[in-house]
Design an enzyme around this catalytic site. Structure first.
Site, short mmCIF file in Angstrom:
data_model
loop_
_atom_site.label_atom_id
_atom_site.label_comp_id
_atom_site.label_asym_id
_atom_site.label_seq_id
_atom_site.Cartn_x
_atom_site.Cartn_y
_atom_site.Cartn_z
N HIS A 102 14.48 -7.17 -3.23
CA HIS A 102 13.42 -8.10 -3.65
C HIS A 102 14.04 -9.40 -4.19
CE1 HIS A 102 9.37 -8.95 -5.46
NE2 HIS A 102 10.11 -9.61 -6.35
N GLU A 103 14.96 -9.27 -5.12
CA GLU A 103 15.56 -10.47 -5.71
C GLU A 103 16.39 -11.25 -4.70
OE1 GLU A 103 14.41 -11.38 -8.51
OE2 GLU A 103 13.52 -9.47 -9.13
N GLU A 120 7.23 -15.56 -4.22
CA GLU A 120 7.00 -14.11 -4.16
C GLU A 120 6.87 -13.66 -2.71
OE1 GLU A 120 7.17 -10.87 -6.56
OE2 GLU A 120 7.33 -12.97 -7.18
#
Lengths: 498, 498
Positions: free
Chosen positions: A268-269, A298
């Site tokens: 995700h990061e 996001e």
């Protein structure tokens, strides 16, 4: 194109470059605080960060800016299109910084500090009364802030709060897009539950050493094209992606009993990080060179986490890495099943991608009502319980800690942020289908080691655009249409009802 | 004592507090750059650090300061003694910052940047001609700076450079103190050589894993009273002690083939760190709360490294830790012999405590002559070779890299710093004998686990004094007399000719 830039624009350019140099240290201070700083450093760090924030605010509201901005706007035709975009973004930063009186900012900062500080004890203690006593005055200040922003922007108060994170977004548009999931998801969860295999039993005795998980994480980051000459991976209590252009620093947290959380967190990061590292180099230090919005940010992390890593093809691809670093005895198929298990729960950050939008819808509804005054803070727990029952069939009665006290956002006075999460999921799905139209199925690309093509697409259409376009134009140029929630529905249907 | 502070003093206090908040980020940026930053971060860090340095310089030379300083000085009697000391230190910071024209600072910064940058390649390439071409114009600018400082301080140019690192020190006093070692040391080295046991043969096959060395280092730091709630130990190419009050960060470098260098480096930096952590809390962020001088700073690191760790008693005490972490097969006595081996060499940073002052004397002589113009840059290698022959019987003919090109100091335009190292050694020895007078032999204190008493003495007499006293007063109050080089001689005689 005029080769001679108007003097006012050049003054602005230099001024914002200077601001970015001070913001460099704010980013470094934040990262260091979360990863490296010993406890004894917190007092002097807090004082230094406050001084720095005040200085940056002073620079963003410097009296000269008013003149320079209006002068530059009068000479708009002398600017290139990207320069015009930069000017638009400068003006927005200036307006955001200057439309709220300093005294109000200070009062809100102090109230938020107290509310957050006490929330850290109150949440584990399930102390709703204590939290309420801090949230009420904080919300009052947020409402004043929203009104000041609304007056300056000529929009409704809640829309003015949204605009800080998602410029151009309104509650009405959120109602059309996000709101379209409202009735659909509860039924959809029902459908999944009828077909879903039971959850794979976990092996409680199994331990995954942190050093091994870290090595695995770095290999997966490398597989996802992350350049360690331009960033780092560290540990923090709450995973985040920080740093500055050319030096992007992401963090995760590890659990020795389960590697999946940290690994998905890293993926995700890494999405956030690649966005930051792909921003337009020529616009570094200028407002036009920044990421477009929180929703678009996001969308990149969720593209990596959900669209890429959530597929069987991806799990198959990284499975050999996993076996090399960890003694994992699930098969790749079991692992994928575990990653795509749908299970309603009370906690937003632990939610799967299907139930997640329900958590956001609930907060979106609550926020609007809190800001327009139709919901009182004291009625929030009942509202929460009722909506959780409606969306996910779960009760939070008397369980404030896992109900309306679970998130840090309101405790720090951040209202209008939550929708960004599901906007991100919707954008990510829309980008995915646009990519597939052009490059073929994502699964095939992953299987054939053609992920670089996907990253090239993102680089070209999203990352390298920075804030040169407004969000709608960006999305339309990339996908041929504005935000369309149908793509998230289609993605979920394909993955969960196949 | 007047309870009402004069307004001007209060303005100054707040202004210097603000400066310290920005210096917080300069310290953080420096540390991060040396320990954590990936290569991709260097451009934006350099730009941000330059902006920050400019901002701090602007604050230190703000037009208001002139009025506030003279107003506060007129109301001196309304200030407490510590406030008066703080005012004295404020004025000195202001004078140091404002007495050199900005244009000269900028020219010197640019010349130093180029000289250092190229030196990093030129030194390994032994390229004296290349280095000379950069050093000549840089020295010219340093001479102009020295003259500007000299005019402002009313002292000689070289003394003005010294004053940046060692306020109150002069070449004449250095000649009396440091200079008194000039004739004595070469003879002393001779005497040692006649009695010294041959060096212990090292075991080339032995490896000491870095993680184990790190654990050992942390245990030794703990033994030396370092509080890990208030600091860290990391790795950097060049060991240093940085950070801010309450959060002091030290670094070392490791060699898998030998643990002694890293361990002694850690002990040395722990001395610096405990000084920083012991500075007067009430004066944090004010000039009076800073460390007294580079010489006093170095006295603390050398006290830890030479006076404490260099004794057989200390080696005996940490020997069990060493055996626990590393497979070391020297005995404690062999280890101590290795640590106190005297061997003239070409490189200052590798020198033992006996030959070290020779390296400093040479540089002290060269610096003075370069600044007063009696030595030309082109004659420096010959001067160096001649003095090295005289002091240590070694030649650096045609070996510029291990001769006058070995240090970074001149390459960055730092003249007047070198004497601090040996001043530190002299102060450390003087403090040691003062402590022994009061508490008994250091060896006995170490043997009886009474090191805390020694640290209490340092805390009371040195650390907690910050810059509240001038150096002479500090040393006189702590030891009963001004700087006296006899104590270093006595210490060396006791240790090496016992």
């Amino acid at each position: 194109m005029n080769t001679q830039q108007p003097a006012a624009y050049e003054q602005l350019r230099q001024h914002f470059q200077k601001i970015s140099h001070f913001e460099h240290f704010a980013a470094l201070g934040d990262w260091d605080q979360a990863t490296m700083m010993p406890a004894g450093g917190s007092d002097s760090r807090a004082a230094a960060m406050a001084e720095l924030a005040g200085h940056i605010h002073q620079l963003k509201t410097a009296p000269n800016l008013t003149d320079w901005l209006s002068e530059a706007e009068q000479q708009l035709s002398a600017l290139t299109l990207p320069q015009q975009a930069n000017l638009r973004e400068m003006k927005q930063q200036w307006r955001h910084a200057s439309c709220v009186p300093s005294s109000l900012i200070q009062a809100k900062t102090a109230a938020a500090y107290q509310c957050e500080h006490q929330w850290r004890q109150q949440r584990p203690a399930n102390d709703w009364q204590g939290f309420k006593a801090n949230l009420q005055p904080l919300l009052q200040l947020v409402k004043e802030e929203a009104q000041a922003r609304a007056d300056a922007e000529g929009v409704a108060p809640y829309d003015a709060l949204l605009a800080q994170f998602e410029p151009g977004m309104t509650a009405a548009r959120l109602e059309q897009t996000l709101g379209s999931l409202r009735d659909w998801i509860p039924t959809f969860i029902q459908q999944i539950h009828e077909r879903q295999l039971p959850a794979v039993a976990s092996n409680d005795a199994q331990r995954y050493p942190i050093a091994r998980q870290q090595d695995l994480g770095k290999e997966v980051m490398h597989f996802l094209g992350f350049d360690f000459q331009q960033g780092r991976l560290d540990i923090s209590a709450h995973p985040f992606c920080g740093g500055v252009p050319g030096d992007v620093r992401l963090t995760t947290r590890y659990d020795e009993q389960s590697f999946l959380g940290a690994l998905l967190g890293i993926i995700h990061e890494t999405g956030h990080a690649r966005y930051e590292l792909g921003l337009p180099f020529a616009w570094q230090g200028q407002p036009a060179g920044l990421a477009r919005s929180m929703g678009i940010h996001e969308s990149q992390s969720l593209f990596f986490e959900m669209q890429l890593a959530g597929s069987q093809a991806f799990v198959d691809k990284i499975y050999p890495l996993l076996k090399r670093h960890l003694s994992c005895h699930q098969s790749a198929a079991e692992l994928h099943q575990q990653m795509t298990q749908v299970q309603p729960g009370l906690i937003r950050v632990d939610a799967d991608e299907v139930t997640y939008p329900c958590h956001i819808l609930l907060r979106f509804e609550a926020e609007q009502s809190l800001i327009d005054g139709s919901l009182a803070v004291s009625d929030l727990p009942e509202f929460w319980d009722q909506r959780m029952q409606h969306y996910l069939g779960l009760s939070t009665k008397d369980n404030y800690r896992d109900g309306c006290m679970q998130d840090i956002h309101w405790a720090v006075g951040e209202f209008g942020y939550f929708p960004s999460y599901t906007l991100g999921a919707m954008y990510a799905a829309q980008f995915r289908f646009a990519i597939e139209k052009q490059l073929g199925p994502l699964d095939t690309l992953i299987q054939n080691d053609k992920l670089a093509k996907v990253f090239d697409w993102l680089q070209q259409h999203i990352w390298s655009q920075g804030s040169l376009l407004d969000t709608d134009t960006l999305v339309r140029q990339a996908t041929g249409e504005p935000l369309n929630p149908q793509y998230l529905r289609r993605h979920l249907q394909q993955r969960y009802l196949r």
